[in-house]
Structure formats: structure tokens, C-alpha cells
Enzyme design. Structure first.
Site, PDB file in Angstrom:
ATOM      1  N   SER A   3     -55.865  -7.406   6.983  1.00  0.00           N
ATOM      2  CA  SER A   3     -55.554  -6.148   7.653  1.00  0.00           C
ATOM      3  C   SER A   3     -56.843  -5.514   8.171  1.00  0.00           C
ATOM      4  O   SER A   3     -57.575  -6.137   8.927  1.00  0.00           O
ATOM      5  CB  SER A   3     -54.779  -5.231   6.706  1.00  0.00           C
ATOM      6  OG  SER A   3     -54.240  -4.124   7.385  1.00  0.00           O
ATOM      7  N   GLU A   5     -44.755  -9.145  10.231  1.00  0.00           N
ATOM      8  CA  GLU A   5     -45.773  -8.174   9.817  1.00  0.00           C
ATOM      9  C   GLU A   5     -45.244  -6.738   9.785  1.00  0.00           C
ATOM     10  O   GLU A   5     -45.554  -5.960   8.885  1.00  0.00           O
ATOM     11  CB  GLU A   5     -46.982  -8.243  10.769  1.00  0.00           C
ATOM     12  CG  GLU A   5     -47.751  -9.557  10.719  1.00  0.00           C
ATOM     13  CD  GLU A   5     -48.810  -9.581   9.631  1.00  0.00           C
ATOM     14  OE1 GLU A   5     -48.873  -8.625   8.832  1.00  0.00           O
ATOM     15  OE2 GLU A   5     -49.570 -10.557   9.576  1.00  0.00           O
ATOM     16  N   HIS A  23     -46.546  -7.880   6.069  1.00  0.00           N
ATOM     17  CA  HIS A  23     -47.959  -7.543   5.987  1.00  0.00           C
ATOM     18  C   HIS A  23     -48.408  -7.490   4.523  1.00  0.00           C
ATOM     19  O   HIS A  23     -47.859  -6.736   3.720  1.00  0.00           O
ATOM     20  CB  HIS A  23     -48.181  -6.185   6.652  1.00  0.00           C
ATOM     21  CG  HIS A  23     -49.603  -5.862   6.958  1.00  0.00           C
ATOM     22  ND1 HIS A  23     -50.322  -6.533   7.909  1.00  0.00           N
ATOM     23  CD2 HIS A  23     -50.443  -4.922   6.442  1.00  0.00           C
ATOM     24  CE1 HIS A  23     -51.533  -6.015   7.991  1.00  0.00           C
ATOM     25  NE2 HIS A  23     -51.639  -5.052   7.092  1.00  0.00           N
TER      26      HIS A  23
END
Length: 545
Positions: free
Chosen positions: A228, A342, A455
Site C-alpha cells: 500500500s 483491492e 487490499h
């Protein structure tokens, strides 16, 4: 080359070695007994290492060694707030390195347990060996959290160390303390400001260069990795001239979502507004340095100009996307990937990630607001939003929310990852992946809330996550995939090729090879770009060059 310790460390180390020679504390010498021939003294339960700043005592963890809370820079407090990191102060005696240090100031969320303080520039080392001649590959982990949250102590590198790497997890300044740009904070009028968190990461990498051989690592074989915002940070170092030479390979996990950074003028305009907001209408550095850290934290949200970073002229000379597209980046081998869905994580909260910002949308998504939500999130015209909606017809998805999240995830994560693959693969070896285990435990909500690889889902498979909000054990098939992934990550760090005896992982190449990480075994595919409709988002990607 012979390791030379600072005089203070040599004196303390000699005294410690003498004590060990007569059996003090029941320790045994594992390695050389003099400072000049090697800095390592250890037993199976009480490992001791001499660093450039002094001697540290760690602990044994599941057949590996752990050293926690090691300072790599001076506390960035007082006059050092919003300055590049200064060298850490040396100490006398043996420093306890068995517990994690404070995390950096941040809002409640995924913060580690314990205190949060500005004095937070510490790192942690997990290593399978303490012999300097071992020269194991080094993997430096840069945590995510939107540049406003998280900590290195949330990631336990023991299993990666057991797989053969020396693992370093780092803290760095977050939010306004790490990324605020303001004219008053520049060292000279018109000079660079902001990106202090990226400078902290560079300081940690310099610490690694100076010290990691004493923990069994090879300073000439350092891989930086992050997920990330940590992956975005990795890309920043890939394109940063001031990071050149500090690392040799790069792993980017879900980090291609913000390829266009703010200009210094834009970031400083936000900085002036922020200064007024926190009680400094005078716009002076002195006033800003008097503001309590908690006030700074309380006035930063995920919709600020801090998240993508800033083209400050020092760490970043230009946006990440433009640098990668033009080939202006450090020539390091790249492993880059994203997860199957995601945006599923973010749509749970009524926000989506777009160009590095968490953008609110009208929730729930309906047939009536579908196109307007697309236009708002991607900042495109109504006609462009209509064309994209046709690519993702509501009839093909169980709910409008699912259609919307899939579209935004493809635009923001999947297709930006595919584009970065093409930019880097034309100049350096590049390996792509997609994490596709839709049975992966969900970190941020109770089991059963979401069954999809979203994610952060891959983090369970690389690290133990001791502070995860909703811990869940991996089943047998997931454990096998986790073992395969750790082996691939360590092999990439060691050789620049993630292939293992059990999994062949080809480079991206013209065919766009991507390894699908799923159970029961990973598979190579060439349909990644077409499955994620990447030709439909080419116009968006052109804007970041």
C-alpha cells in the site's frame, strides 16, 4: 573489509568480551571475541551485537534472533521536528533490544499497542544467523497505512527470517509530522519541504548499510519491500536519485495507486491552510513546532494532500509515474503486484481509493448514481463515465456496489500495476503477480464479513501480524501458499528471481506474464490486463506521465 567500531563501542565491547571469557551470565561466544574481527557475541537465548552506536541485546525467537527498538536516527522532536533525520546518539553499556519502541503519532486504527510518541525513529531486525560472514539477503519492510498510520512493530519478520532473509521493519514519521510541506519549514527560501517520512526511510537504509553485516546480512544485497503506502514509498525510492545505491531490488505490493504527486506549490498551499487550522496564522516554523503532536494528528484526514507525497525537489524531482515512464529511475530488479479485488476493503466504508486519495462516494451505489459515482471517483467527464459503465454493466455483478468497487479497483490498482510492469520491464527485469486466494482471512473485520482477496489480504502470508484487529489462523492450503510466497520473496531478495524449485515465475516480458498466487498452487497467466479492462483506463494512465 574489517569492521571498525566507534571508540566507545570498542571499549564497551572489549569489557563485555572479557566478562564472557570468564563465563559471566552463562553466555557463550558465538563468533569472534574481539571488536576488530567481528562484532557478534551471542548465546542461543541472549544474543548481543555491537552496532555503530553501541551494543544491543536481543532475544531468540523460534530458532531466529530478534532485535527490537533500535534507533536509526535522533528523536525528531523540538527543533528537529520537520527536519531531515539527524544521526542517532551513541550509548554506553548494553542496550536492551527485546521490546518494540514507540510508534509514531497517529489516529486510532491499526496503531501498535503501547505509547505513540514523536520519538519514534526505530527499526527492528529479525535474522536467522548472527555470523557476519553469512551475508544473507536483506529485506527492509516499509509498512503501509496511507502515510498516516501503522508501525514496523505490527509486522513480525520471524518466518521470513526462518526462510533465509535478514528482515528489517522500520518506523517513519507519519501524517503532518512526516509529510507536511510549508515554506517556513524549508531550509532556504523556495527550497524543498515535506517528504520527511521518506527521508526517515532513507536514514533507515543508511543504517542498514552501516550495520546489517553484524546481524548476518549482506549490505550489498538489500531489497526494499512495502505494501500500500509502503509500496508507494518503495516506488518513490526507485525513482529518487538520493536513494540510489541504498538498495538493490524492490518489491511493490499494491503500491501503484498514486503515480502522480503534488507539486511543491500545491503542497505548500495546503500547508498554509493546515497551519492556520492548527492555530498558527503567523505561518512560522516556531509556531508549528510548538503545536502538540496530537493536535497535528487530529487535524489530518485521509483526504488531505499528504497522501501521494510531494515533488519536493530533493527526494522527488518529479512524479513517480513520469519518472518511470521516461526511464528516469534507479536500475533495480522489480517484483510488483496487486490483489484480486483491492477496493472491496474500501467500499465497506463508503470510500474508494483514487489517485492516492480516499474519495467519498454516494453509498449505496444504485443504478441511478452509478455513472455519477464513477465520474466523481475517477475525475472524468460524464460521457467518459458512461463509457466505463458500459464496460462494467450492472447486470454482470451481484450488486451495484460490487460493480463500482471492481471498476475502481481495476482503474486504481490492477491497471496501474500492469502499466508500471511495462514501464520497468523495458529496462530492468520485472516480475508481476496477482494475489488471488479469495479464502484469505480478512484483517480488518470479523471472519465472514468479506470473502475475497482484497487490499492487505496477502500480508498474512508473509508476516505474522501480532496486532491484527481480527487475527485468524491459516488452514493447510493457505499455509502451503504462504510458505511458497515467503520462499519466493526471499529468493527474489537473494538472486533477483522469485522462482523456486516448486514454482517457475517468468519475467513479465512482452506477453505480460503474471503469477497468480492462489491455492492449491500458483499459476502463470497472460490475461491479467484484459481481465481487468486495462485498455479502458489508458486515458487515465496517460495523465500520470
Amino acid at each position: 573489509m574489517r569492521t571498525v567500531l566507534p571508540r566507545r563501542a570498542r571499549v564497551v565491547f572489549a569489557a563485555l568480551a572479557a566478562a564472557l571469557a570468564i563465563g559471566a551470565g552463562g553466555l557463550t561466544v558465538a563468533g569472534a571475541a574481539t571488536a576488530d574481527s567481528g562484532p557478534v557475541v551471542a548465546s542461543s537465548t541472549d544474543p548481543v551485537v555491537a552496532t555503530n552506536n553501541g551494543i544491543v541485546r536481543g532475544l531468540s525467537v523460534d530458532g531466529t534472533y530478534a532485535f527490537r527498538g533500535l534507533p536509526f536516527a535522533a528523536p525528531p522532536t523540538g527543533e528537529l521536528r520537520w527536519q531531515p533525520p539527524h544521526p542517532a546518539v551513541s550509548w554506553q553499556g548494553v542496550r536492551d533490544a527485546t521490546t518494540y519502541a514507540s510508534g509514531c503519532p497517529q489516529a486510532p486504527g491499526i496503531a501498535p499497542p503501547g505509547p505513540l510518541r514523536e520519538d519514534c525513529l526505530y527499526l527492528n531486525v529479525s535474522t536467522p544467523t548472527l555470523h557476519p560472514v553469512s551475508k544473507r539477503p536483506v529485506l527492509v519492510w516499509i509498512h503501509g497505512g496511507g502515510l498516516i498510520q501503522d508501525s514496523g512493530s505490527n509486522y513480525d519478520g520471524t518466518k521470513l527470517a526462518a526462510a533465509g532473509a535478514v528482515v528489517v521493519t522500520v518506523n517513519y514519521r507519519l501524517g503532518a509530522l512526516g509529510f507536511l510541506a510549508h515554506p517556513a519549514l524549508a531550509a532556504r527560501p523556495g527550497g524543498p519541504a515535506g517528504n520527511y517520512g521518506l527521508m526517515d526511510q532513507q536514514a533507515a537504509l543508511r543504517w542498514v548499510q552501516a550495520n546489517i553485516s553484524r546481524f548476518g546480512g549482506d549490505p550489498h544485497n538489500v531489497t526494499i519491500a512495502g505494501e500500500s503506502a509502503g509500496g508507494l514509498s518503495v516506488l518513490a525510492h526507485v525513482v529518487s536519485r538520493s536513494s540510489n545505491g541504498l538498495f538493490h531490488r524492490a518489491i511493490v505490493q499494491s503500491g501503484t495507486f498514486a503515480l502522480q504527486q503534488e507539486s511543491l506549490a500545491q503542497a505548500e498551499a495546503f500547508g498554509k491552510e493546515f497551519a492556520t487550522k492548527v492555530g498558527c496564522p503567523t505561518q512560522t516554523a516556531a509556531c508549528l513546532r510548538e503545536v502538540p503532536a496530537q493536535t497535528l494528528v487530529d487535524n489530518v484526514s485521509t483526504a488531505t494532500a499528504l497522501i501521494p507525497g510531494v515533488v519536493d525537489g530533493a527526494v522527488l524531482k518529479e512524479s513517480i509515474g513520469s519518472a518511470l515512464a521516461a526511464g528516469r529511475f534507479n536500475r533495480v530488479t522489480v517484483l510488483n503486484g496487486s490483489n484480486h479485488d483491492e477496493e472491496a476493503l474500501f467500499t465497506l466504508g463508503g470510500r474508494v481509493v483514487s489517485r492516492g486519495y480516499n474519495v467519498a462516494y454516494t453509498s449505496p451505489v444504485t443504478r441511478q448514481n452509478y455513472q455519477s459515482n464513477i465520474a466523481s471517483a475517477l475525475r472524468v467527464s460524464p460521457s467518459r463515465a458512461a463509457a466505463l459503465a458500459a464496460e462494467y454493466p450492472l447486470s454482470a455483478y451481484p450488486t451495484p456496489d460490487k460493480a463500482f468497487g471492481t471498476l475502481i479497483g481495476d482503474a486504481t490498482f490492477a491497471c496501474t500495476a500492469a502499466q508500471v510492469d511495462q514501464w520497468t520491464a523495458s529496462r530492468v527485469p520485472t516480475y508481476g503477480y496477482e494475489f488471488n486466494d479469495d479464502t484469505a482471512p480478512f484483517i480488518f473485520a470479523p471472519a465472514g464479513t468479506l470473502s475475497v482477496a482484497t487490499h492487505g489480504s496477502e500480508l498474512w502470508y508473509l508476516f505474522d501480524l501480532p496486532n491484527a484487529p481480527f487475527p485468524a489462523p491459516l488452514n493447510a492450503e493457505q499455509t502451503a501458499l504462504a510458505d511458497a510466497m515467503r520462499s519466493a520473496w526471499v529468493n527474489f531478495a537473494a538472486t533477483g528471481d522469485p522462482s523456486t524449485p516448486s514454482v517457475h515465475w517468468p519475467a513479465v516480458g512482452p506477453a505480460g506474464h503474471v503469477l497468480s498466487l492462489l491455492t492449491p498452487s500458483p499459476q502463470v497467466e497472460t490475461s491479467f490486463a484484459s481481465r481487468h479492462h486495462c485498455t479502458s483506463f489508458a486515458q487515465n494512465l496517460d495523465k500520470v506521465k
